[in-house]
Design an enzyme around this catalytic site. Structure first.
Site, PDB file in Angstrom:
ATOM      1  N   SER A 138     -86.698  61.492 -52.243  1.00 55.52           N
ATOM      2  CA  SER A 138     -87.009  60.404 -53.163  1.00 55.52           C
ATOM      3  C   SER A 138     -87.461  60.981 -54.494  1.00 55.52           C
ATOM      4  CB  SER A 138     -88.134  59.534 -52.580  1.00 55.52           C
ATOM      5  OG  SER A 138     -88.619  58.602 -53.534  1.00 55.52           O
ATOM      6  N   TYR A 151     -95.529  57.232 -47.607  1.00 57.98           N
ATOM      7  CA  TYR A 151     -94.119  57.451 -47.947  1.00 57.98           C
ATOM      8  C   TYR A 151     -93.979  58.576 -48.965  1.00 57.98           C
ATOM      9  CZ  TYR A 151     -89.408  56.496 -49.685  1.00 57.98           C
ATOM     10  OH  TYR A 151     -88.083  56.607 -50.066  1.00 57.98           O
TER      11      TYR A 151
END
Length: 249
Positions: A138, A151
């Site tokens: 990410s 996350y």
């Protein structure tokens, strides 16, 4: 990465980025295997893509990961690409106690599973032509979103793991590729939370272009900015991004 003639296993392949890329790989002449936990979506995929291999396993559980390895390599011994794509994004408030099972599952899916699956499949892949492991990280690997703390941390760790995996496998006939998305219009386990993100088809096309160009770290938009920012720039973006989020809540 060679883009045709592969047998590709994609975790988190029943929706979002995983499914969008599965369709593109399939169109290029690859055998697709997908793993997910949503039986309804899996049944829809079986009807639409009857030649795909479909596997209902919960990769947050070590024993299920082992079963996935055993079953896929038995059914498709030519499997030569592992795509660790499954992910969950949640928004826990760290000052409030919540069930560890929820936090633990986010860690297990986002980080534990890619590490374990890479190790399970390693020797199998070493023996295959045009082998590759792809990990979906990410843009938050480099600049965390404070409201998605677990996350962001798991994706930072997966970025680190991908670098070391590539180095440890440098003398093996295998490519290790990092796919680093910005915010994309997918649900990441929570529907309607990323509707402001990059269009899914646009993003999937950019990933395929990166693979055609032989990129080992494929970034787009915010993930390109965050990956290449200086330390000072990262600090500025971190504050700006998180203060803006705080003001909107």
């Amino acid at each position: 990465m060679q883009l045709n003639g592969n047998t590709i296993l994609i975790t988190g392949g029943t929706s979002g980025i995983g499914l969008a890329l599965a369709k593109r790989f399939s169109d290029l002449g690859n055998q697709i295997l997908i793993c997910g936990t949503n039986e309804t979506k899996m049944e829809e995929i079986r009807k639409s893509y009857p030649k795909w291999g479909t596997y209902l396993f919960d990769i947050s559980r070590p024993e299920e990961r082992e079963k996935l390895f055993q079953q896929t390599t038995k059914d498709f011994p030519e499997l030569n690409v592992l795509f660790n794509n499954a992910g969950i994004q949640r928004y826990p408030k760290l000052g409030e106690l919540e069930p560890w099972t929820d936090l633990g599952k986010e860690i297990d899916v986002n980080l534990g599973a890619p590490i374990h699956l890479s190790m399970l499949f390693a020797k199998h892949l070493f023996a295959k032509k045009n082998a590759a492991i792809l990990n979906t990280t990410s843009g938050l690997s480099h600049i965390p979103l404070a409201y998605a703390p677990v996350y962001s941390a798991t994706k930072a760790a997966l970025h680190s793991f991908t670098l070391t995996l590539r180095f440890q496998f440098r003398n093996q006939p295998i490519e290790v590729i990092e796919v680093s998305p910005p915010m994309v219009d997918t649900d990441l386990g929570i529907p309607n939370t990323h509707t402001a993100g990059l269009n899914l088809d646009e993003y999937a096309n950019s990933v395929m272009e990166g693979l055609r160009n032989g990129e080992l770290e494929i970034t787009t938009g915010f993930s390109t900015v965050s990956a290449n920012a200086s330390r000072e720039q990262k600090n500025e973006i971190f504050l700006s991004m998180n203060q803006a989020r705080s003001a909107s809540n």
